[in-house]
Design a protein around this motif. Sequence first.
Motif, PDB file in Angstrom:
ATOM      1  N   PRO A 178       0.803  -1.231   0.000  1.00 36.68           N
ATOM      2  CA  PRO A 178       0.000   0.000   0.000  1.00 36.68           C
ATOM      3  C   PRO A 178       0.841   1.289   0.000  1.00 36.68           C
ATOM      4  O   PRO A 178       0.542   2.223  -0.748  1.00 36.68           O
ATOM      5  CB  PRO A 178      -0.856  -0.117   1.264  1.00 36.68           C
ATOM      6  CG  PRO A 178      -1.009  -1.605   1.439  1.00 36.68           C
ATOM      7  CD  PRO A 178       0.335  -2.172   1.035  1.00 36.68           C
ATOM      8  N   ALA A 179       1.888   1.356   0.795  1.00 33.78           N
ATOM      9  CA  ALA A 179       2.735   2.559   0.814  1.00 33.78           C
ATOM     10  C   ALA A 179       3.481   2.700  -0.509  1.00 33.78           C
ATOM     11  O   ALA A 179       3.636   3.813  -1.028  1.00 33.78           O
ATOM     12  CB  ALA A 179       3.714   2.498   1.987  1.00 33.78           C
ATOM     13  N   TYR A 180       3.951   1.583  -1.047  1.00 35.17           N
ATOM     14  CA  TYR A 180       4.634   1.579  -2.342  1.00 35.17           C
ATOM     15  C   TYR A 180       3.677   2.093  -3.423  1.00 35.17           C
ATOM     16  O   TYR A 180       4.042   2.948  -4.233  1.00 35.17           O
ATOM     17  CB  TYR A 180       5.095   0.151  -2.635  1.00 35.17           C
ATOM     18  CG  TYR A 180       5.859  -0.041  -3.909  1.00 35.17           C
ATOM     19  CD1 TYR A 180       7.248  -0.089  -3.898  1.00 35.17           C
ATOM     20  CD2 TYR A 180       5.212  -0.229  -5.126  1.00 35.17           C
ATOM     21  CE1 TYR A 180       7.972  -0.306  -5.070  1.00 35.17           C
ATOM     22  CE2 TYR A 180       5.918  -0.434  -6.296  1.00 35.17           C
ATOM     23  CZ  TYR A 180       7.296  -0.471  -6.264  1.00 35.17           C
ATOM     24  OH  TYR A 180       8.005  -0.676  -7.419  1.00 35.17           O
ATOM     25  N   GLU A 181       2.459   1.587  -3.409  1.00 31.48           N
ATOM     26  CA  GLU A 181       1.461   2.003  -4.399  1.00 31.48           C
ATOM     27  C   GLU A 181       1.163   3.499  -4.286  1.00 31.48           C
ATOM     28  O   GLU A 181       1.048   4.195  -5.305  1.00 31.48           O
ATOM     29  CB  GLU A 181       0.172   1.202  -4.218  1.00 31.48           C
ATOM     30  CG  GLU A 181      -0.900   1.588  -5.209  1.00 31.48           C
ATOM     31  CD  GLU A 181      -2.243   0.927  -4.959  1.00 31.48           C
ATOM     32  OE1 GLU A 181      -3.105   1.036  -5.847  1.00 31.48           O
ATOM     33  OE2 GLU A 181      -2.439   0.320  -3.889  1.00 31.48           O
ATOM     34  N   ARG A 182       1.054   4.017  -3.061  1.00 34.06           N
ATOM     35  CA  ARG A 182       0.797   5.458  -2.875  1.00 34.06           C
ATOM     36  C   ARG A 182       1.921   6.290  -3.488  1.00 34.06           C
ATOM     37  O   ARG A 182       1.660   7.291  -4.156  1.00 34.06           O
ATOM     38  CB  ARG A 182       0.639   5.796  -1.390  1.00 34.06           C
ATOM     39  CG  ARG A 182      -0.733   5.537  -0.829  1.00 34.06           C
ATOM     40  CD  ARG A 182      -0.931   6.125   0.546  1.00 34.06           C
ATOM     41  NE  ARG A 182      -0.009   5.608   1.549  1.00 34.06           N
ATOM     42  CZ  ARG A 182      -0.164   4.447   2.184  1.00 34.06           C
ATOM     43  NH1 ARG A 182      -1.201   3.672   1.931  1.00 34.06           N
ATOM     44  NH2 ARG A 182       0.715   4.067   3.088  1.00 34.06           N
ATOM     45  N   LEU A 183       3.171   5.883  -3.272  1.00 38.95           N
ATOM     46  CA  LEU A 183       4.290   6.617  -3.860  1.00 38.95           C
ATOM     47  C   LEU A 183       4.195   6.572  -5.381  1.00 38.95           C
ATOM     48  O   LEU A 183       4.343   7.588  -6.051  1.00 38.95           O
ATOM     49  CB  LEU A 183       5.631   6.048  -3.404  1.00 38.95           C
ATOM     50  CG  LEU A 183       6.838   6.649  -4.125  1.00 38.95           C
ATOM     51  CD1 LEU A 183       7.036   8.109  -3.740  1.00 38.95           C
ATOM     52  CD2 LEU A 183       8.086   5.860  -3.860  1.00 38.95           C
ATOM     53  N   MET A 184       3.957   5.394  -5.928  1.00 41.36           N
ATOM     54  CA  MET A 184       3.928   5.247  -7.380  1.00 41.36           C
ATOM     55  C   MET A 184       2.755   5.980  -8.021  1.00 41.36           C
ATOM     56  O   MET A 184       2.842   6.376  -9.179  1.00 41.36           O
ATOM     57  CB  MET A 184       3.898   3.767  -7.769  1.00 41.36           C
ATOM     58  CG  MET A 184       5.191   3.066  -7.427  1.00 41.36           C
ATOM     59  SD  MET A 184       6.594   3.945  -8.128  1.00 41.36           S
ATOM     60  CE  MET A 184       7.842   2.726  -8.011  1.00 41.36           C
ATOM     61  N   ALA A 185       1.673   6.194  -7.288  1.00 43.42           N
ATOM     62  CA  ALA A 185       0.513   6.926  -7.802  1.00 43.42           C
ATOM     63  C   ALA A 185       0.675   8.437  -7.661  1.00 43.42           C
ATOM     64  O   ALA A 185      -0.075   9.201  -8.271  1.00 43.42           O
ATOM     65  CB  ALA A 185      -0.754   6.475  -7.077  1.00 43.42           C
ATOM     66  N   SER A 186       1.656   8.867  -6.895  1.00 47.31           N
ATOM     67  CA  SER A 186       1.822  10.292  -6.609  1.00 47.31           C
ATOM     68  C   SER A 186       2.699  10.974  -7.651  1.00 47.31           C
ATOM     69  O   SER A 186       3.395  10.331  -8.438  1.00 47.31           O
ATOM     70  CB  SER A 186       2.453  10.467  -5.217  1.00 47.31           C
ATOM     71  OG  SER A 186       3.843  10.186  -5.258  1.00 47.31           O
ATOM     72  N   GLN A 187       2.685  12.294  -7.605  1.00 53.76           N
ATOM     73  CA  GLN A 187       3.550  13.088  -8.486  1.00 53.76           C
ATOM     74  C   GLN A 187       5.024  12.857  -8.178  1.00 53.76           C
ATOM     75  O   GLN A 187       5.876  13.123  -9.020  1.00 53.76           O
ATOM     76  CB  GLN A 187       3.213  14.569  -8.366  1.00 53.76           C
ATOM     77  CG  GLN A 187       1.981  14.977  -9.125  1.00 53.76           C
ATOM     78  CD  GLN A 187       2.112  14.693 -10.619  1.00 53.76           C
ATOM     79  OE1 GLN A 187       3.103  15.006 -11.255  1.00 53.76           O
ATOM     80  NE2 GLN A 187       1.104  14.045 -11.171  1.00 53.76           N
ATOM     81  N   ARG A 188       5.337  12.332  -7.012  1.00 52.70           N
ATOM     82  CA  ARG A 188       6.734  12.065  -6.651  1.00 52.70           C
ATOM     83  C   ARG A 188       7.345  10.989  -7.540  1.00 52.70           C
ATOM     84  O   ARG A 188       8.553  10.890  -7.656  1.00 52.70           O
ATOM     85  CB  ARG A 188       6.835  11.648  -5.186  1.00 52.70           C
ATOM     86  CG  ARG A 188       6.356  12.789  -4.268  1.00 52.70           C
ATOM     87  CD  ARG A 188       6.603  12.517  -2.813  1.00 52.70           C
ATOM     88  NE  ARG A 188       8.035  12.529  -2.587  1.00 52.70           N
ATOM     89  CZ  ARG A 188       8.691  11.552  -1.980  1.00 52.70           C
ATOM     90  NH1 ARG A 188       8.063  10.495  -1.533  1.00 52.70           N
ATOM     91  NH2 ARG A 188       9.989  11.636  -1.801  1.00 52.70           N
ATOM     92  N   SER A 189       6.520  10.193  -8.205  1.00 54.87           N
ATOM     93  CA  SER A 189       7.042   9.123  -9.068  1.00 54.87           C
ATOM     94  C   SER A 189       7.348   9.609 -10.479  1.00 54.87           C
ATOM     95  O   SER A 189       7.784   8.824 -11.325  1.00 54.87           O
ATOM     96  CB  SER A 189       6.052   7.957  -9.126  1.00 54.87           C
ATOM     97  OG  SER A 189       4.897   8.323  -9.862  1.00 54.87           O
TER      98      SER A 189
END
Length: 167
Positions: A23-34
Motif C-alpha cells: 500500500p505505501a509503495y502504491e501510494r508513492l507510485m501513484a503520486s507526483q513524486r514518481s
Amino acid sequence: MTTIPTLRTQRLTLRPPVFADFPAYERLMASQRSVYMGGPFDMRAAWGMFCHDVALWELFGHGALMIDVTETGTCVGQIGINHGPLFPEKELGWMIYEGHEGKGYATEAAHALRDWAFGTLGLSTLVSYVDPGNAASIAVAQRLDAVLDPDAAKQDPEDLVFRHARR
C-alpha cells in the motif's frame, strides 16, 4: 529458493519486502513524486513493479529491500539493485516515502546495499539512472561518491548515469 538478506546499518534495517509493504509503495507510485521514475502509475503498474523487485531475487540473486528505521520499525522507503531487460546495467536505485526525505536514509541504505553487492555478489560496478530534474537523487549519488559516466548506456535517453565503483 533464494534467501533474501537482511542488512543493518547504524539506524536502518534493510529487509525483504512483504505484501503489507505494497500500500505505501502504491501510494508513492501513484503520486507526483514518481514522475522521475516515469509515473504516476496506476495500481496494476505499481503491482507489476513491486513484484519485479521481489522476483529479481530469484532471477538474479539481488533485488529490492525495504528500508525500516530500526528504532521505530517504520518503513520509510525501498532500496534495490535492478536488472533485466529494462536496465542496460545493474542499477542501484532508491526511493524514500513522503515525509521521510532529508534524513539521510537513502544514502545510508544505498551505501549498505552497494557494499553488500560488491562484497557478497562480487560486483565491480553499479550505476544509478537519475532523471536530470531529480536534484535529491543527484545529491544522493554524489554523497555516495558516484561519478557521472556520460558514455554509459542509458535506461531512458535523458537519464544521467552515475557510476559506483568498487573501492
